[in-house]
Scaffold this motif. Structure first.
Motif, PDB file in Angstrom:
ATOM      1  N   GLU A   1       0.613 -36.153  -3.272  1.00 59.78           N
ATOM      2  CA  GLU A   1       0.730 -36.291  -4.733  1.00 59.78           C
ATOM      3  C   GLU A   1       0.200 -35.038  -5.414  1.00 59.78           C
ATOM      4  O   GLU A   1      -0.805 -34.466  -4.987  1.00 59.78           O
ATOM      5  CB  GLU A   1      -0.067 -37.496  -5.225  1.00 59.78           C
ATOM      6  CG  GLU A   1       0.478 -38.831  -4.805  1.00 59.78           C
ATOM      7  CD  GLU A   1      -0.398 -39.968  -5.305  1.00 59.78           C
ATOM      8  OE1 GLU A   1      -0.644 -40.031  -6.531  1.00 59.78           O
ATOM      9  OE2 GLU A   1      -0.845 -40.768  -4.472  1.00 59.78           O
ATOM     10  N   LEU A   2       0.851 -34.663  -6.487  1.00 58.77           N
ATOM     11  CA  LEU A   2       0.387 -33.539  -7.294  1.00 58.77           C
ATOM     12  C   LEU A   2      -0.913 -33.934  -7.983  1.00 58.77           C
ATOM     13  O   LEU A   2      -0.999 -34.987  -8.608  1.00 58.77           O
ATOM     14  CB  LEU A   2       1.437 -33.162  -8.336  1.00 58.77           C
ATOM     15  CG  LEU A   2       1.087 -32.009  -9.270  1.00 58.77           C
ATOM     16  CD1 LEU A   2       0.930 -30.705  -8.483  1.00 58.77           C
ATOM     17  CD2 LEU A   2       2.148 -31.855 -10.345  1.00 58.77           C
ATOM     18  N   THR A   3      -1.927 -33.101  -7.833  1.00 63.44           N
ATOM     19  CA  THR A   3      -3.210 -33.340  -8.500  1.00 63.44           C
ATOM     20  C   THR A   3      -3.580 -32.084  -9.294  1.00 63.44           C
ATOM     21  O   THR A   3      -3.055 -30.994  -9.018  1.00 63.44           O
ATOM     22  CB  THR A   3      -4.337 -33.632  -7.481  1.00 63.44           C
ATOM     23  OG1 THR A   3      -4.551 -32.450  -6.690  1.00 63.44           O
ATOM     24  CG2 THR A   3      -3.984 -34.805  -6.583  1.00 63.44           C
ATOM     25  N   PRO A   4      -4.505 -32.205 -10.250  1.00 64.55           N
ATOM     26  CA  PRO A   4      -4.898 -31.020 -11.032  1.00 64.55           C
ATOM     27  C   PRO A   4      -5.471 -29.897 -10.173  1.00 64.55           C
ATOM     28  O   PRO A   4      -5.360 -28.727 -10.519  1.00 64.55           O
ATOM     29  CB  PRO A   4      -5.962 -31.573 -11.986  1.00 64.55           C
ATOM     30  CG  PRO A   4      -5.634 -33.026 -12.118  1.00 64.55           C
ATOM     31  CD  PRO A   4      -5.105 -33.436 -10.775  1.00 64.55           C
ATOM     32  N   ALA A   5      -6.061 -30.247  -9.023  1.00 65.03           N
ATOM     33  CA  ALA A   5      -6.670 -29.224  -8.165  1.00 65.03           C
ATOM     34  C   ALA A   5      -5.641 -28.498  -7.303  1.00 65.03           C
ATOM     35  O   ALA A   5      -5.960 -27.508  -6.657  1.00 65.03           O
ATOM     36  CB  ALA A   5      -7.720 -29.874  -7.263  1.00 65.03           C
ATOM     37  N   MET A   6      -4.412 -28.986  -7.280  1.00 59.43           N
ATOM     38  CA  MET A   6      -3.391 -28.434  -6.388  1.00 59.43           C
ATOM     39  C   MET A   6      -2.439 -27.510  -7.143  1.00 59.43           C
ATOM     40  O   MET A   6      -1.966 -27.849  -8.213  1.00 59.43           O
ATOM     41  CB  MET A   6      -2.602 -29.599  -5.774  1.00 59.43           C
ATOM     42  CG  MET A   6      -1.465 -29.190  -4.875  1.00 59.43           C
ATOM     43  SD  MET A   6      -0.408 -30.588  -4.429  1.00 59.43           S
ATOM     44  CE  MET A   6      -1.524 -31.582  -3.496  1.00 59.43           C
ATOM     45  N   SER A   7      -2.165 -26.379  -6.533  1.00 55.91           N
ATOM     46  CA  SER A   7      -1.125 -25.508  -7.077  1.00 55.91           C
ATOM     47  C   SER A   7       0.184 -25.856  -6.367  1.00 55.91           C
ATOM     48  O   SER A   7       0.234 -25.910  -5.142  1.00 55.91           O
ATOM     49  CB  SER A   7      -1.473 -24.042  -6.820  1.00 55.91           C
ATOM     50  OG  SER A   7      -0.359 -23.238  -7.143  1.00 55.91           O
ATOM     51  N   SER A   8       1.209 -26.124  -7.155  1.00 54.53           N
ATOM     52  CA  SER A   8       2.497 -26.471  -6.548  1.00 54.53           C
ATOM     53  C   SER A   8       3.380 -25.242  -6.352  1.00 54.53           C
ATOM     54  O   SER A   8       4.472 -25.338  -5.813  1.00 54.53           O
ATOM     55  CB  SER A   8       3.218 -27.514  -7.403  1.00 54.53           C
ATOM     56  OG  SER A   8       3.523 -26.983  -8.674  1.00 54.53           O
ATOM     57  N   ALA A   9       2.891 -24.074  -6.760  1.00 56.56           N
ATOM     58  CA  ALA A   9       3.667 -22.836  -6.593  1.00 56.56           C
ATOM     59  C   ALA A   9       3.862 -22.552  -5.111  1.00 56.56           C
ATOM     60  O   ALA A   9       2.930 -22.675  -4.315  1.00 56.56           O
ATOM     61  CB  ALA A   9       2.945 -21.680  -7.267  1.00 56.56           C
ATOM     62  N   GLY A  10       5.074 -22.217  -4.738  1.00 58.76           N
ATOM     63  CA  GLY A  10       5.353 -21.889  -3.347  1.00 58.76           C
ATOM     64  C   GLY A  10       5.469 -23.096  -2.435  1.00 58.76           C
ATOM     65  O   GLY A  10       5.443 -22.941  -1.211  1.00 58.76           O
TER      66      GLY A  10
END
Length: 198
Positions: free
Chosen positions: A113-122
């Motif tokens: 899951e996408l979380t604020p601490a995770m960068s989804s770039a790349g």
């Protein structure tokens, strides 16, 4: 004094009458997991790795995103239940459920899951959108919408519409929730097969 006594007796009788009436019960629901929708407990073998798949928060049409379960009573009318509600945000439940199902149903990616601490770039991404997630007067639970698969370079790999109908085993909101859960299971099986072939 008599007036006060009569008024007191009347008040007690009124309160007793109100308390003996059946209370309106409120039921809250969670999407149940399907038996094979468990997070794989076995670690990834050493030397092997899975690419990360960022599962973005599920999007719902506005009439589905409230706390009440939705039922379509005719071709043009829907109702949102007041006493039969989701125990937790349905968008959050669906995001968690899709993530867990995809971890169990394919090994190419590690869904997270996408979380604020995770960068989804790349990272590869999955976006699921629902325009229907409700019971219907025809006796089915209906799920409709689309999902988007985006590769790690940010390129859209495809937009895949879905429309699923699952018969309700019986009438009632409990049966509706179970049928919706079966529909989610069918959807995540479709998504998993798509991810394996991409």
């Amino acid at each position: 004094m008599k007036t006060w006594l009569v008024g007191g007796i009347a008040a007690v009788a009124l309160l007793t009458g109100c308390s003996s009436q059946s209370e309106v019960t409120r039921s809250t629901y969670l999407l149940p997991p399907i038996s094979n929708s468990v997070i794989a407990a076995s670690p990834i073998p050493q030397g092997q790795s899975q690419a990360l798949l960022v599962v973005r928060p599920v999007e719902m049409a506005a009439h589905l995103a409230g706390m009440g379960l939705v039922y379509q009573v005719s071709d043009t009318e829907i109702v949102q239940a007041q006493q039969n509600t989701w125990a937790d945000s349905i968008t959050q439940q669906l995001t968690r459920r899709i993530t867990a199902d995809l971890r169990a149903k394919q090994k190419r990616y590690w869904p997270s899951e996408l979380t604020p601490a995770m960068s989804s770039a790349g990272q590869a991404k999955l976006q699921v959108k629902f325009t229907q997630f409700n019971g219907r007067y025809t006796g089915n639970a209906e799920l409709m919408g689309e999902y988007l698969v985006i590769d790690k370079g940010g390129k859209l790999q495809g937009v895949y519409p879905f429309k699923l109908q699952v018969p309700l085993a019986q009438s009632g909101y409990d049966a509706q929730v179970n049928a919706l859960s079966q529909g989610v299971d069918q959807l995540t099986t479709q998504i998993a097969q798509r991810l394996i072939t991409k």
